[in-house]
Design an enzyme around this catalytic site. Structure first.
Site, PDB file in Angstrom:
ATOM      1  N   GLY A 287      -1.510  94.158  25.781  1.00  0.00           N
ATOM      2  CA  GLY A 287      -0.492  93.731  26.887  1.00  0.00           C
ATOM      3  C   GLY A 287      -0.524  92.259  27.283  1.00  0.00           C
ATOM      4  O   GLY A 287      -0.877  91.508  26.448  1.00  0.00           O
ATOM      5  N   SER A 288      -0.292  92.084  28.609  1.00  0.00           N
ATOM      6  CA  SER A 288      -0.171  90.685  28.924  1.00  0.00           C
ATOM      7  C   SER A 288      -1.357  89.709  28.975  1.00  0.00           C
ATOM      8  O   SER A 288      -1.032  88.474  29.120  1.00  0.00           O
ATOM      9  CB  SER A 288       0.541  90.666  30.352  1.00  0.00           C
ATOM     10  OG  SER A 288       1.951  91.207  30.390  1.00  0.00           O
ATOM     11  N   VAL A 289      -2.500  90.513  28.683  1.00  0.00           N
ATOM     12  CA  VAL A 289      -3.658  89.502  28.647  1.00  0.00           C
ATOM     13  C   VAL A 289      -3.494  88.814  27.365  1.00  0.00           C
ATOM     14  O   VAL A 289      -4.302  87.636  27.200  1.00  0.00           O
ATOM     15  CB  VAL A 289      -4.808  90.239  28.646  1.00  0.00           C
ATOM     16  CG1 VAL A 289      -5.280  90.636  30.204  1.00  0.00           C
ATOM     17  CG2 VAL A 289      -4.948  91.393  27.847  1.00  0.00           C
TER      18      VAL A 289
END
Lengths: 568, 147
Positions: A287-289
């Site tokens: 995801g956004s990490v």
């Protein structure tokens, strides 16, 4: 007296000579012909070799506190032929061993048996109580038992051993050769009644004890981190959670755990799901990490300037698919710093489009995506990255915000440690080495650190990650007095090849931002509040506060935040 | 006197002739032999004394050897027993040490102390309650990172 005839005397002499020759011939046969076999047979009858088991080496934390140790225990058995009172003996045995009397009695009445186990690896003190009763037909065997004095502390990392004292999982399995040692033998001469002859032969080839394995784990940090994770999973009504606490400079892992966990002292009753070290063996879509890698590719390739402004809508069409941000918003002017701070999927996809698939895939590979880190743990996964040949526009767009690829939490820790280290990748490790009997540490070999990003890129990424916590989605990770750099992540889970409305909420960060000492990864599996900034960032903050105190990490001056579109 | 000389002297003496036994005939009474009161030959007495000394010496030497061997064997057996006993004691002490190490690890484990401390109302200090000071020379702080 009449002298016997000479013929008889000659015959007698001949017979005696013949007999003597026969005896001599037999002696020659025995002493020369069969001497080896007979000597060996005699030796076998007299000499009795017994195995001397090697003591299994301990596993200790970085300060030398034992996490796994081998103690003496007893296997308790019965020979039903000699049991005189099965009912009475069963009652006494059951009371001391905490068993059901009916079960014990059934074993004591086993027909045609000479050996049945009543208990295995029983504590010596318990066995002594039973032995003191002097029950007929009950016997005791000395056996080793692996014991984990801290209980359910880093159980997935340590693993466990079977009843035969062989490592079955975790470090116990991975380092079996080092821990097991080499068994010895003791050869003694026995008398006819089977007792050792005091002045007889005794050859002892001593067993070589296994070596002590020194891990990088810190018992206190591990406990505090596990407690924080357990609370977070409960409070968020989540399915589970995973954490990694790693030294940013050395790659030493201070804590690693997955909830739910198990007590390795009682691993037979552990659920299979609880035994896996998910931080190393399980892959998830980050995801956004992962946006930090997209930003790194943009800065490294020079395709995006830090002050460059993108006009970012809340959705867009890519290759026939619609991608969107988590919230609707009007078209916004965003710099790369804004995109990272506010975790814009569309912004990341636009940046990735500018960077290009090849450059993005190249940076992913340099960070170690798709390859195990080599931490030294059985079953380590390397993650999945699509082949560059198969990349399409939608692949590039989704990879930019962390979907369509998978990795382990440990790999993610290594990525953020690289940024924290000024762009130098350091191999994570769980084992510092083995300790000699005199306490000297024999360091384990490790791979050389290598540069992945330029120092300037790493510095700019640190500023962007600091802005995530100060102005963006990771506000819950803040710690008074310390500047935290990190990134939230909320990834949809892929089940049977389809994305479902179940999420993995994550927060990955390091601190202090300007002089990073520790990297922490927290991921919460299917929390009720799906966002990483809500479910995982507070856990990061709690763990980080404990780590600061435990490792005495001093505060450092803050870094400046990156340029934003709203800057004058 | 050396042994070969003594042997030579002995050989120099006339050897007694072997007595031939004759069949006893009852018709003739045996002639009475005149009593002989000759003193024993000085060499024969010396030889008997030598024999006694030899036997005494042999007995002493053999006894000493037997006693020595038996004592040596007894000492060896005793040492074997003592070694075995010491080995067993070492094993027991090693076991005890391991048990104590285990007890220390178990009793000092935060997973045992933590829940107890919570029940007693202890809490972890808040981040502002503990100030970690930068000790000069211990760790470098890079300061503000510029653009």
């Amino acid at each position: 007296m009449k002298r016997p005839p000479a013929g008889r005397l000659v015959a007698l002499l001949g017979a005696m000579v013949l007999a003597l020759v026969g005896v001599v011939a037999r002696l020659v046969l025995l002493q020369v012909g069969d001497h080896r076999a007979l000597a060996a047979q005699g030796l076998r009858q007299r000499v009795h070799p017994t195995d001397l088991p090697a003591e299994r080496g301990a596993i200790v934390d970085r300060t030398g506190v034992p996490l796994a140790i081998t103690l003496e225990a007893r296997d308790i058995y019965a020979d039903p032929r000699y049991v005189t009172d099965p009912v009475g003996e069963a009652a006494k045995v059951a009371r001391i061993l905490n068993l059901r009397a009916r079960d014990v009695e059934r074993r004591l009445r086993t027909p045609d048996a000479t050996f049945v186990y009543l208990g295995r690896q029983v504590d010596v003190r318990v066995a002594d109580r039973l032995e003191a009763l002097g029950l007929p037909g009950i016997g005791f065997l000395e056996v080793p038992k692996r014991y984990y004095p801290a209980g359910a502390l880093a159980p997935q990392v340590l693993g466990f051993v079977g009843v035969d004292a062989t490592g079955l999982a975790g470090l116990e399995f991975e380092y079996e050769d080092i821990l097991a040692g080499t068994p010895g033998t003791r050869t003694v001469e026995l008398s006819a009644d089977g007792l050792p002859i005091a002045s007889g032969m005794e050859i002892v080839e001593p067993a070589i004890a296994g070596r002590t394995l020194v891990t990088t784990l810190d018992r206190e940090v591990q406990y505090l981190a596990q407690e924080a994770l357990r609370r977070a999973v409960k409070e968020n009504h989540a399915k589970g959670g995973t954490l990694v606490v790693m030294d940013a400079r050395t790659g030493d892992i201070s804590a690693m755990a997955s909830y739910p966990w198990f007590d390795p002292n009682d691993f037979e009753h552990a659920e299979r799901e609880a035994v896996r070290n998910r931080a190393v063996t399980d892959m998830f879509e980050p995801g956004s990490v992962n946006k930090v890698v997209t930003a790194a590719a943009a800065l490294e390739s020079g395709s995006v300037g830090v002050r460059e402004i993108f006009q970012v809508p809340w959705w867009m069409r890519v290759g026939g698919y619609t991608v969107n941000d988590s919230h609707s918003h009007p078209i916004q002017a965003m710099t790369l710093g804004d995109i990272v701070a506010h975790s814009s999927n569309i912004g990341s996809a636009m940046v990735a489009e500018r960077v290009g698939s090849a450059e993005l895939a190249s940076v992913l590979a340099r960070f170690g995506y798709g390859s195990p880190t080599g931490v030294g743990f059985p079953g380590e996964a390397g993650g999945v990255v699509p082949e560059l040949l198969n990349w399409t526009d939608i692949t590039r767009a989704t990879v930019a915000y962390g979907q369509g690829i998978s990795m382990t939490p440990l790999q993610m820790a290594a990525v953020y440690a690289t940024v924290a280290n000024g762009g130098v990748w350091v191999q994570p490790r769980l084992v510092r080495g083995t300790s000699e009997p005199d306490g000297r540490l024999d360091e384990a070999p490790r791979s050389e650190p290598h540069r992945v990003l330029s120092e300037e890129t790493a510095t700019m990424l640190t500023r962007m990650l600091a802005s995530v916590v100060e102005t963006g989605t990771g506000g819950a990770a803040q710690i008074p007095g310390y500047q935290v750099a990190g990134k939230t992540g909320t990834a949809r889970k892929l089940v049977d090849g389809r994305y479902v409305r179940r999420y993995m909420a994550s927060f990955v960060g390091f601190l202090p931002a300007s002089d990073p000492r520790v990297v922490i990864v927290v991921s919460v599996d299917e929390p009720r509040t799906v966002y990483g900034g809500v479910a995982a960032a507070p856990v990061f903050s709690e763990i980080a506060r404990h780590v600061i105190q435990r490792l005495a990490i001093p505060a450092a001056p803050p870094v400046r935040l990156p340029p934003f579109a709203s800057d004058p | 006197m050396s042994l070969p000389a003594r042997e030579a002297e002995r050989w120099a003496q006339p050897r007694p002739q072997p007595v031939r036994r004759r069949a006893i005939t009852p018709a003739r009474a045996p002639a009475a032999r005149p009593p002989t009161h000759e003193p024993p030959h000085p060499h024969r007495r010396a030889r008997r004394e030598h024999h006694s000394a030899f036997w005494i010496l042999t007995a002493v030497v053999v006894s000493a050897m037997v006693v020595g061997l038996v004592s040596l064997n007894a000492m060896r057996v005793d040492a074997a027993y003592r070694t075995r006993s010491v080995t067993e004691r070492v094993r027991l002490l090693s076991d005890e040490r391991r048990n104590l190490v285990n007890d220390v690890a178990r009793l000092s484990s935060p997973s045992r102390i933590g829940p107890w401390a919570r029940r007693e109302g202890f809490v972890h200090p808040a981040s502002g309650d503990v100030v970690i000071l930068q000790v000069p020379g211990s760790s470098s702080s890079t300061g503000e990172v510029g653009e």
